[in-house]
Enzyme design. Structure first.
Site, PDB file in Angstrom:
ATOM      1  N   SER A 133     -19.526 -10.454  23.466  1.00  0.00           N
ATOM      2  CA  SER A 133     -20.559 -11.268  22.820  1.00  0.00           C
ATOM      3  C   SER A 133     -21.509 -11.789  23.896  1.00  0.00           C
ATOM      4  O   SER A 133     -21.181 -11.788  25.090  1.00  0.00           O
ATOM      5  CB  SER A 133     -19.904 -12.450  22.105  1.00  0.00           C
ATOM      6  OG  SER A 133     -19.292 -13.301  23.068  1.00  0.00           O
TER       7      SER A 133
ATOM      8  N   GLY B  11     -14.579  -9.329  11.779  1.00  0.00           N
ATOM      9  CA  GLY B  11     -13.605 -10.327  11.329  1.00  0.00           C
ATOM     10  C   GLY B  11     -12.250  -9.722  11.030  1.00  0.00           C
ATOM     11  O   GLY B  11     -11.615 -10.047  10.021  1.00  0.00           O
TER      12      GLY B  11
ATOM     13  N   ASP C  63     -27.985  -7.743  15.686  1.00  0.00           N
ATOM     14  CA  ASP C  63     -27.652  -8.492  14.479  1.00  0.00           C
ATOM     15  C   ASP C  63     -28.838  -9.361  14.062  1.00  0.00           C
ATOM     16  O   ASP C  63     -28.995 -10.488  14.516  1.00  0.00           O
ATOM     17  CB  ASP C  63     -26.409  -9.353  14.719  1.00  0.00           C
ATOM     18  CG  ASP C  63     -26.037 -10.170  13.493  1.00  0.00           C
ATOM     19  OD1 ASP C  63     -26.722 -10.017  12.452  1.00  0.00           O
ATOM     20  OD2 ASP C  63     -25.082 -10.960  13.571  1.00  0.00           O
TER      21      ASP C  63
ATOM     22  N   HIS D 183     -15.624 -14.057  10.477  1.00  0.00           N
ATOM     23  CA  HIS D 183     -15.111 -14.221  11.840  1.00  0.00           C
ATOM     24  C   HIS D 183     -14.174 -15.426  11.928  1.00  0.00           C
ATOM     25  O   HIS D 183     -14.330 -16.389  11.192  1.00  0.00           O
ATOM     26  CB  HIS D 183     -16.271 -14.427  12.818  1.00  0.00           C
ATOM     27  CG  HIS D 183     -17.194 -13.257  12.899  1.00  0.00           C
ATOM     28  ND1 HIS D 183     -18.414 -13.225  12.284  1.00  0.00           N
ATOM     29  CD2 HIS D 183     -17.062 -12.056  13.507  1.00  0.00           C
ATOM     30  CE1 HIS D 183     -19.000 -12.071  12.532  1.00  0.00           C
ATOM     31  NE2 HIS D 183     -18.204 -11.333  13.279  1.00  0.00           N
TER      32      HIS D 183
ATOM     33  N   ASP E 168     -21.708  -7.096  21.415  1.00  0.00           N
ATOM     34  CA  ASP E 168     -21.346  -7.578  20.082  1.00  0.00           C
ATOM     35  C   ASP E 168     -22.370  -8.638  19.629  1.00  0.00           C
ATOM     36  O   ASP E 168     -22.612  -9.607  20.356  1.00  0.00           O
ATOM     37  CB  ASP E 168     -19.935  -8.199  20.183  1.00  0.00           C
ATOM     38  CG  ASP E 168     -19.312  -8.465  18.832  1.00  0.00           C
ATOM     39  OD1 ASP E 168     -19.751  -7.860  17.837  1.00  0.00           O
ATOM     40  OD2 ASP E 168     -18.359  -9.275  18.775  1.00  0.00           O
TER      41      ASP E 168
ATOM     42  N   THR F   7     -10.289 -13.069  17.489  1.00  0.00           N
ATOM     43  CA  THR F   7      -9.519 -14.319  17.399  1.00  0.00           C
ATOM     44  C   THR F   7      -8.014 -14.089  17.507  1.00  0.00           C
ATOM     45  O   THR F   7      -7.302 -14.859  18.161  1.00  0.00           O
ATOM     46  CB  THR F   7      -9.850 -15.030  16.074  1.00  0.00           C
ATOM     47  OG1 THR F   7     -11.272 -15.119  15.972  1.00  0.00           O
ATOM     48  CG2 THR F   7      -9.265 -16.416  16.013  1.00  0.00           C
TER      49      THR F   7
HETATM   50  P1  13P Z   1     -12.365 -12.037  14.544  1.00  0.00           P
HETATM   51  O1  13P Z   1     -12.550 -13.032  15.630  1.00  0.00           O
HETATM   52  O2  13P Z   1     -12.257 -12.679  13.195  1.00  0.00           O
HETATM   53  O3  13P Z   1     -11.263 -11.094  14.801  1.00  0.00           O
HETATM   54  O4  13P Z   1     -13.714 -11.178  14.461  1.00  0.00           O
HETATM   55  C1  13P Z   1     -14.125 -10.442  15.563  1.00  0.00           C
HETATM   56  C2  13P Z   1     -15.455  -9.839  15.332  1.00  0.00           C
HETATM   57  O5  13P Z   1     -15.812  -9.470  14.235  1.00  0.00           O
HETATM   58  C3  13P Z   1     -16.340  -9.669  16.497  1.00  0.00           C
HETATM   59  O6  13P Z   1     -17.576  -9.145  16.144  1.00  0.00           O
END
Ligand code: 13P
Length: 275
Positions: A45, A201, A102, A172, A80, A225
């Site tokens: 990110s 997510g 995005d 997410h 990302d 996450t």
């Molecule tokens: P999570 O953190 O929910 O796994 O999502 C990651 C994501 O979609 C990164 O673009």
């Protein structure tokens, strides 16, 4: 990434996109992927890029690890949620092999316009582009933000992106309730656009739903996450049990085993191993 995802689409598996936060995470992910002979996408990110020092630092870190660890599986370095053309250009110029633009919070026409600009720049450098449509938020998904099928068709035709992340009920971070993925819409979008779809997510989605998504056109699953949670739990336990430890290498590495187990498990769920 385009090539990697088209193979996954043909062979019905999903390539995992694991977010990286530092050198150690990158190393752990690459080591497991290599052991399992599984192609992998390292997602970063903009905030993680800033944390790690910048686009060039991230790119060179990955390049160095690929060489020193003698990694032979296909690896993609992917931006990302790039939020504008400038960010995507910086990533491409630094050596990223894939970017996500995005502009999903903007109106459709504006999203198309910005995505097209990124595709134009990326094409010249042989870099793949992912874009988002509808809006994938944090914690829970609202029905109104689910991607519209006709808009997805128009979007892909006009932008010529390589992969599309339509909002379909995932979010997410940790879910506030249970996610309700719209598999029917997923299948229709996959068929009408003909390109690999991306599920953001990935944390907290049941294994059976992840596998069902693959059957309905998802070829890339983003997970962040869940790795953070298992790593943090392991580190917390280690620090509680070893109150006098201060070597940062020992502290960071205390989450290695838990993280690697989760990565290995996810690879199995996504049937990502080369046969
Ligand atoms: P999570 O953190 O929910 O796994 O999502 C990651 C994501 O979609 C990164 O673009």
């Amino acid at each position: 990434m385009k090539e990697m995802l088209n193979t996954a689409k043909r062979e019905k598996y999903a390539v995992p996109h694991f977010n990286i936060n530092n050198l150690e995470w990158t190393k752990f992910i690459l080591q497991v992927a290599e052991e399992e002979r599984a192609p992998v996408i390292l997602g970063v990110s903009e905030s993680a890029i800033q944390y790690m020092g910048g686009y060039v630092t991230v790119s060179k870190t990955v390049e160095g690890l690929l060489s020193d660890l003698k990694i032979t599986i296909p690896v993609v370095l992917h931006l990302d949620h790039g939020h504008d053309l400038i960010s995507c250009k910086k990533a491409i110029d630094a050596g990223f092999t894939s970017v996500m633009i995005d502009a999903s919070k903007k109106a459709l026409e504006e999203n198309i316009k910005e995505t097209k600009e990124v595709v134009l720049y990326a094409e010249e450098k042989n870099v793949s582009v992912e874009a988002e449509i509808g809006h994938i938020g944090i914690g829970e998904a609202s029905q109104e933000e689910y991607a519209n099928i006709e808009e997805c068709q128009k979007f892909v035709l006009e932008t010529k992106v390589d992969a599309l992340a339509p909002a379909l009920g995932s979010a997410h971070g940790l879910y506030k309730g249970l996610p309700h993925l719209d598999f029917i819409r997923m299948k229709e979008i996959a068929e009408i656009t003909g390109i690999p779809l991306v599920l953001h997510g990935g944390t907290g989605i049941a294994d059976s739903d992840l596998q069902n998504s693959i059957q309905n056109g998802i070829c890339k699953i983003n997970i962040n996450t869940e790795l953070q949670v298992v790593w943090a739990q392991a580190v917390r336990t280690y620090l509680t049990e070893n109150e006098t430890v201060y070597d940062p290498r020992k502290i960071i590495a205390s989450g290695e085993k838990a993280m690697k187990e989760m990565i290995r498990y996810k690879l199995k769920v996504l049937k990502n191993q080369k046969q």
